[in-house]
Write an enzyme that holds these catalytic residues in place. Structure first.
Site, PDB file in Angstrom:
ATOM      1  N   SER A 144      48.979  30.336  27.786  1.00  0.00           N
ATOM      2  CA  SER A 144      48.016  31.440  27.624  1.00  0.00           C
ATOM      3  C   SER A 144      46.944  31.378  28.693  1.00  0.00           C
ATOM      4  CB  SER A 144      47.354  31.336  26.250  1.00  0.00           C
ATOM      5  OG  SER A 144      46.272  32.244  26.160  1.00  0.00           O
ATOM      6  N   TYR A 188      42.947  26.588  19.607  1.00  0.00           N
ATOM      7  CA  TYR A 188      44.044  27.288  20.269  1.00  0.00           C
ATOM      8  C   TYR A 188      44.031  27.066  21.784  1.00  0.00           C
ATOM      9  CZ  TYR A 188      46.884  31.239  21.934  1.00  0.00           C
ATOM     10  OH  TYR A 188      47.824  32.012  22.571  1.00  0.00           O
TER      11      TYR A 188
END
Ligand code: NAD
Ligand code: MG
Length: 297
Positions: free
Chosen positions: A189, A202
């Protein structure tokens, strides 16, 4: 747009998709999104780039994994998708699309935070596909938490189990089955490079995935197995509508990118196809950023 090769202005593409979504509980379903994400159902055109290949895509029921599974099938691969049991509705839609492409689909419900489930997922994929030569570790957990005091140990643990441990376990279990020429791809990501303050757990897992992928890539390259990473920016998927973002952040989701909008899963799939295919035979330990133009170090 006729297919992914149609020349279009990327800034106005998908102008009709409204990210003012309802927020969802649990892992979230594509089926419940308003507006639905584009998985390339109507547009992705294959040209034999993965003919005869056997792929396992985790989180292949929805979002980026589903778009990748559809693209892989249309490029000629048989595809196993793994997903959570409560996502059966989304998964069955993708199974049907893989079969409509004339390929074998294997459906693998199960929670990948459980060590034994990862083992059986890989084993069942291998049996159902008759082998394995593409592994896409794409399943992921993202839940925003505004204050560190409210980030529970349980969530921290689950995010690491889903994003980091499952990736490690999948690679370990798949390895005995992967012949030279195989490709492993992890979905990282932009958060690994530009962590949001409300995505502490995350963002940290995605940086871990990058580092693990680069280390494993060096170890497996001499065996002819290539490991690479796709790092998406903001993409319109149930991950975001089911707690990945605060609901009031969704209308502006993706607008901070130079392209000025959220990406669609269909725009991610070609990156996975490229890294899965032998045409990227000299691309190893690389990160392919598909993020609407956000600079990364
Ligand atoms: P998604 O919700 O459609 O896909 C995530 C999938 O992960 C779910 O469908 C689910 O099947 C699977 N999953 C979650 N927990 C699991 C568990 N415990 N066991 C088994 N499967 C589990 O959302 P997406 O955005 O397409 O996410 C795919 C990947 O892309 C994730 O790794 C995510 O971190 C990454 N990513 C997404 C974005 C974005 O903006 N959507 C941005 C960067 C990276
Ligand atoms: Mg899903």
């Amino acid at each position: 747009m006729a297919d992914q090769y149609t020349m279009t202005d990327p800034t106005t593409l998908y102008a009709d998709i409204d990210t003012k979504a309802i927020s969802q509980d649990g892992p979230g379903l594509d089926a419940d999104m308003r507006d639905r994400a584009d998985l390339g159902e109507e547009t992705y055109r294959g040209s034999g780039r993965l003919e005869g290949r056997k792929a396992l895509v985790t989180g292949g029921d929805s979002g980026i994994g589903a778009a990748t599974a559809i693209a892989f099938a249309r490029e000629g691969a048989d595809v196993a998708i793994s997903y959570l049991p409560e996502e059966e509705e989304d998964a069955q839609r993708i199974v049907a699309l893989i079969e409509q492409a004339g390929r074998t689909a294997v459906a693998l419900p199960g929670d990948l935070t459980d060590r034994e489930t990862v083992r059986t997922t890989v084993q069942t994929a291998v049996e159902g596909l008759g082998g394995l030569d593409i592994l896409v570790s794409n399943a992921g957990k993202q839940q925003h938490v505004e204050r560190l005091e409210d980030l529970t140990d349980e969530q921290f643990d689950e995010t690491f189990k889903t994003n980091v441990y499952a990736f490690f376990w999948l690679v370990k279990d798949a390895l005995p089955h992967l012949p030279a020429g195989s490709s492993i791809i992890a979905t990282s990501s932009i958060q690994a490079y530009q962590p949001s303050e409300n995505l502490v757990d995350y963002a940290t897992t995605k940086a871990s995935m990058n580092t693990m992928a680069k280390a494993i890539a060096q170890q497996l390259a001499p065996r002819g197995i290539r490991v690479n990473v796709v790092a998406p920016g903001p993409v319109w998927t149930p991950l975001q509508t089911a707690g990945g973002q605060p609901t009031d952040a969704l209308p502006e989701f993706g607008q901070q990118t130079p392209i000025g909008r959220a990406g669609q899963p269909a725009e991610l799939a070609p990156a996975f196809v490229f890294l899965a295919s032998p045409e990227s035979s000299y691309v190893v330990g690389e990160t392919l950023h598909v993020n609407g133009g956000m600079p990364t170090p």
